[in-house]
Design a protein around this motif. Structure first.
Motif, PDB file in Angstrom:
ATOM      1  N   UNK A 162      -6.732   9.783  -5.934  1.00  0.00           N
ATOM      2  CA  UNK A 162      -7.557   9.602  -4.743  1.00  0.00           C
ATOM      3  C   UNK A 162      -9.033   9.595  -5.110  1.00  0.00           C
ATOM      4  N   UNK A 163      -9.724   8.813  -4.330  1.00  0.00           N
ATOM      5  CA  UNK A 163     -11.171   8.834  -4.493  1.00  0.00           C
ATOM      6  C   UNK A 163     -11.684  10.151  -3.940  1.00  0.00           C
ATOM      7  N   UNK A 169       0.832  -1.212   0.000  1.00  0.00           N
ATOM      8  CA  UNK A 169       0.000   0.000   0.000  1.00  0.00           C
ATOM      9  C   UNK A 169       0.862   1.255   0.000  1.00  0.00           C
ATOM     10  N   UNK A 170       2.012   1.191   0.707  1.00  0.00           N
ATOM     11  CA  UNK A 170       2.870   2.365   0.751  1.00  0.00           C
ATOM     12  C   UNK A 170       3.460   2.650  -0.631  1.00  0.00           C
ATOM     13  N   UNK A 212       0.945   4.233  -2.763  1.00  0.00           N
ATOM     14  CA  UNK A 212       0.788   5.656  -2.446  1.00  0.00           C
ATOM     15  C   UNK A 212       1.914   6.472  -3.073  1.00  0.00           C
ATOM     16  N   UNK A 213       3.153   5.908  -3.048  1.00  0.00           N
ATOM     17  CA  UNK A 213       4.290   6.624  -3.631  1.00  0.00           C
ATOM     18  C   UNK A 213       4.112   6.784  -5.147  1.00  0.00           C
ATOM     19  N   UNK A 260       1.422   6.909  -6.849  1.00  0.00           N
ATOM     20  CA  UNK A 260       0.289   7.728  -7.287  1.00  0.00           C
ATOM     21  C   UNK A 260       0.804   9.056  -7.799  1.00  0.00           C
TER      22      UNK A 260
END
Lengths: 338, 521
Positions: A330-331, A316-317, A320-321, A323
């Motif tokens: 993001x939603x 998950x990290x 996030x990076x 993205x």
């Protein structure tokens, strides 16, 4: 919805295990010069029948948050009692074994639940005591079962791939799956494995359920020993630790959590089938014994890593990076005015 | 010995629940002595008292978790021997325990019927009854087959409340059901409780939130030092008179010491903090010596902001610096090394080592200070410990006890105290620092935090409670649905804060400061 169900660890892990081993099994002709026959499938199911009930017994205690090391002791004692009490009638042998297994489970369950002891030391003591008892019963020797009709009957080929022995084992898995999925015992078993204090507060009869779990575990392992004695036509006073190790591996491959509260008989079935497939691959391909052991270790390694919480965090990290900056991925937050 | 201000209920001659002279001792500690009160059918009865007053023991005896040494429990005129939870349940006693008692590894639907002997077979289809129960506590958005572990702590608490209310009980005991809930969520609990009471059920409501006690409950029984001090109708009580009964002395209102406004160093700076779906573009700079608050209801993102700064949210992105040095986000160890200390809102599972002594817990985070060449030095250990015990205002005699045996307030003091007096800590983050803590404990923790700020730390806490925000914070940042609504310095009006927390910035003028049930969903 469907996807969410498949990605749950208690479904994902056994699917992965069975999937990987089934592919490796199907590809045996590619990396060896042998071809697969229906007998190889039959034989896989025979291996499953040998280990299945021990794995099921261990697995349900693990779901309840315990660990029954005594399963192999009960397995050995069950096999020996079957040979000694069942020379005249196989039913007497099975009854003696299952009765003894259930009684051992009852005593262990009462001690563990009543005195709130951890199961590991209690069942370790029982395991050692049962090996001693089995040796005492047999004088330390392998005892033969002189009823060849029964031996031939339990291993005859039924419906191309099965034998009565593997069908009985499979039937017990299905029965366990139905009971655990369809009744309150199933959810309460997972509840006491997940959070015992919360279950007690919610009104679950924790102690009774724990005792019941150990009784079932004892009866199942003893029955596994019975079936093995019928099949081999003999009983060995010490089956070694391999059945225990493979049963534990099967439970973990089957998505049962060591911390308790997670797992199902169908997952266990997947785990033990994966173990049986690997054993059969090693046999068909005529690998030396250590290769099969390395396979088990490798598969277990894959499964444990797939299930590792830190891996999930890392993934998950990384996501996030990766993205795009500015929160493009993001939603949107819920927009609502009262 | 026992002083009752008001005699038994005027509304019925035979109350549904009657507790007579209940007593319970643990070793030499007399937890409850001769507690008596009664609850009529349809009555919501509050049980109040500060931590250690004996409320929880009374609840345990009524719910079948402890057997009384003396005294009797009558339900519907019949004296009952409630030996186990199952026996109590069979006689119609439902319980929402003080500690969250749902199982994360089960689904929502399974938790709703857990322990219910009436449903031997699992209904595979989503049961309309379970659905209705969930809806009644405001969880329309939660699916019945969702694993409970995927829900937040507030939602889990609401599910436990729903389970108790769905048992068709004669007596429903709720032990601090709203301690972990936001105001909006609490409103759902109040509405559900009123509904079961209206159906003729007796409700025993244990709470530290005195405001809700007075508005929700018909009568209030106050306990102090294991004894019932008084039972009064809530109409004749005020918050102050209730506190006076609980503490045995008149409450004093501590004056808020506002830190002097000077140019101070920025210790922590956060920019562009985003947690997908929960927080959007949060920014804040903290100066040394000041106390900051992020105010928001559960789900507003306030708690997520703190957790993200502490490195506990892997999917968070932000630029965080401590004393000018950049801190990697999403890695708790990086945050700790940078001097960020975090006090979780869940001290039981994310904070304390419950079965270890107070001393171990206090010193767990400062082993380098008490060791020499890796070996614990008794002298340093004792010296550090007594300084900390002094600092936190803990009872010296209890440092050897396991933390789990302390009251909630003292547990929280240990949890906060663990981060204090350390040179390596620059920023103190506290998620709901006084959750489940009584009035006295709360004041003590507020003083600890004020002192910490005075010692040069930057303090940031999140809270859903107005009183705490107004008492403690120099700067309040309100959040609603993941975005910052407003930043307040000085003394904001409580009505403004409440409005921003419950309704955000949008057309606020039309709305008064209300917490409308359902208005936020």
């Amino acid at each position: 919805m469907m996807l969410a169900r498949v990605t749950r660890p208690d479904v994902l892990l056994p699917l992965t295990a069975v999937g990987l081993t089934a592919i490796a099994f199907a590809m045996v002709p590619v990396y060896t010069d042998t071809t697969l026959t229906t007998f190889d499938v039959y034989n896989t199911l025979q291996i499953f029948a040998r280990l299945g009930l021990v794995a099921l017994a261990l697995g349900i205690t693990m779901i309840a948050g315990e660990f029954d090391l005594s399963v192999v002791g009960t397995y050995a004692l069950g096999g020996m009692l079957t040979v000694q009490a069942g020379q005249e009638s196989w039913a007497h042998g099975v009854l003696a074994a299952v009765g003894a297994g259930a009684a051992i489970g009852l005593v262990q369950g009462c001690v563990i639940a009543g005195l709130r002891l951890p199961s590991m030391p209690v069942t370790l003591a029982t395991y050692i005591a049962l090996l001693g008892l089995t040796s005492a019963l047999s004088g330390g020797l392998t005892k033969t079962y002189s009823n060849p009709e029964v031996t031939l009957w339990v291993d005859q080929v039924v419906l191309t791939y099965f034998s009565p022995r593997s069908l009985v084992t499979l039937g017990l898995f299905v029965l366990a799956a139905v009971i655990l999925a369809g009744t309150r015992w199933g959810r309460e078993l997972r509840a006491i494995g997940g959070d015992r204090r919360a279950s007690r507060v919610a009104g679950v009869r924790v102690n009774r359920l724990l005792v019941g779990t150990f009784v079932v575990s004892g009866a199942l392992s003893a029955l596994g020993g019975s079936l093995l004695s019928f099949s081999l036509g003999s009983a060995n006073p010490d089956p070694g630790v391999q059945p225990l190790i493979l049963a534990a591996a099967a439970a973990l491959l089957g998505g049962v959590s060591l911390a308790g509260g997670r797992g199902s008989p169908l997952g266990l079935l997947g785990g033990i089938l994966a173990v049986a497939l690997l054993a059969e691959i090693a046999t068909v391909a005529a690998f030396p014994g250590y290769v099969a052991q390395l396979f088990y270790a490798g598969l277990l390694g894959v499964i444990v890593i797939v299930d590792a919480p830190d891996l999930h965090h890392t993934v998950t990290r990384l996501r996030a990076r990766l993205r795009p900056p500015g929160g493009g991925g993001t939603r949107p937050l819920s927009q609502e005015t009262p | 010995m026992q002083q009752r201000l008001t005699s038994s209920s005027p509304r019925t001659s035979e109350p549904l629940v009657r507790v007579d002279g209940l007593a319970k001792s643990y070793g030499s500690t007399r937890a409850v002595r001769a507690a008596s009160f009664s609850i009529a059918a349809g009555e919501i009865h509050a049980l109040c008292g500060h931590n250690g007053a004996g409320k929880s023991t009374v609840v345990k005896m009524l719910s079948g978790q402890e057997t009384p040494d003396e005294g009797a429990i009558h339900l519907g005129g019949e004296a009952l021997d409630l030996r186990t939870r199952q026996v109590a349940q069979r006689h119609g006693v439902a319980l929402v325990d003080q500690e969250l008692s749902v199982v994360p590894s089960l689904t929502v639907a399974e938790n709703l019927v857990l322990g219910d002997g009436r449903t031997p077979w699992v209904n595979r289809r989503a049961s309309p009854r379970s659905r209705a129960l969930l809806d009644s506590v405001g969880l329309e958005h939660v699916g019945l087959d969702q694993p409970l572990g995927s829900l937040g702590i507030g939602e889990r608490q609401l599910i436990e409340v729903a389970r108790a209310l769905g048992q068709d009980a004669r007596l429903v005991i709720l032990d601090e059901p709203t301690a972990t809930l936001s105001d909006v969520e609490s409103e759902y609990v109040y509405a559900s409780v009123r509904k079961v009471a209206a159906a003729g059920c007796a409700v025993l409501f244990v709470s530290h939130r005195l405001g809700e006690v007075l508005t929700l409950c018909d009568r209030v029984t106050v306990m102090r030092d294991g004894q019932v001090v008084a039972t009064s109708t809530s109409g004749e009580l005020t918050i102050d008179s209730l506190i006076e009964q609980m503490l045995g002395e008149a409450p004093h209102h501590p004056q808020k010491v506002t830190a002097a406004e000077v140019d101070r160093d920025v210790v922590l700076s956060v920019e562009g903090l985003t947690v997908p779906g929960r927080v959007q573009d949060f920014a804040l700079s903290l100066q040394a010596g000041r106390v900051y608050a992020v105010a928001g209801q559960l789900g507003s993102g306030a708690s997520d902001v703190l957790r993200a700064i502490a490195g506990l949210v892997p999917e968070a992105t932000a630029s965080v610096t401590v004393d000018g040095a950049r801190v990697a986000v999403g890695r708790p160890i990086a945050a700790v090394r940078a001097g960020i200390a975090f006090v979780s809102n869940d001290r039981k599972s994310e904070g304390l080592f419950l079965d270890k002594p107070v001393s171990w817990n206090l010193l767990a985070t400062r082993l380098p200070d008490v060791t020499r060449l890796g070996v614990v030095s008794r002298r340093r250990w004792t010296a550090r410990l007594s300084a900390l015990v002094e600092l936190c205002g803990l009872d010296r005699g209890r440092v050897g006890q396991s933390v789990g045996a302390l009251s909630g307030g003292n547990q929280q003091k240990v949890f906060v105290g663990r981060c204090l007096g350390r040179d390596d800590v620059r920023v103190l983050l506290l998620d709901e620092p006084t959750r489940g803590v009584d009035v006295g404990g709360r004041a003590a923790i507020h003083t600890l935090l004020r002192d910490a700020a005075g010692a040069g730390l930057a303090v940031l806490f999140s809270s859903t409670e107005l009183e705490e925000l107004l008492d403690l914070a120099d700067v309040v940042v309100t959040m609603h649905k993941g975005v910052v609504v407003q930043r307040h310095e000085g003394e904001p009006a409580s009505a403004v804060l409440l409005r921003e927390m419950t309704h955000g910035a949008g057309d606020s003028a039309a709305h008064g400061a209300v917490v409308a049930a359902g208005g936020d969903r």
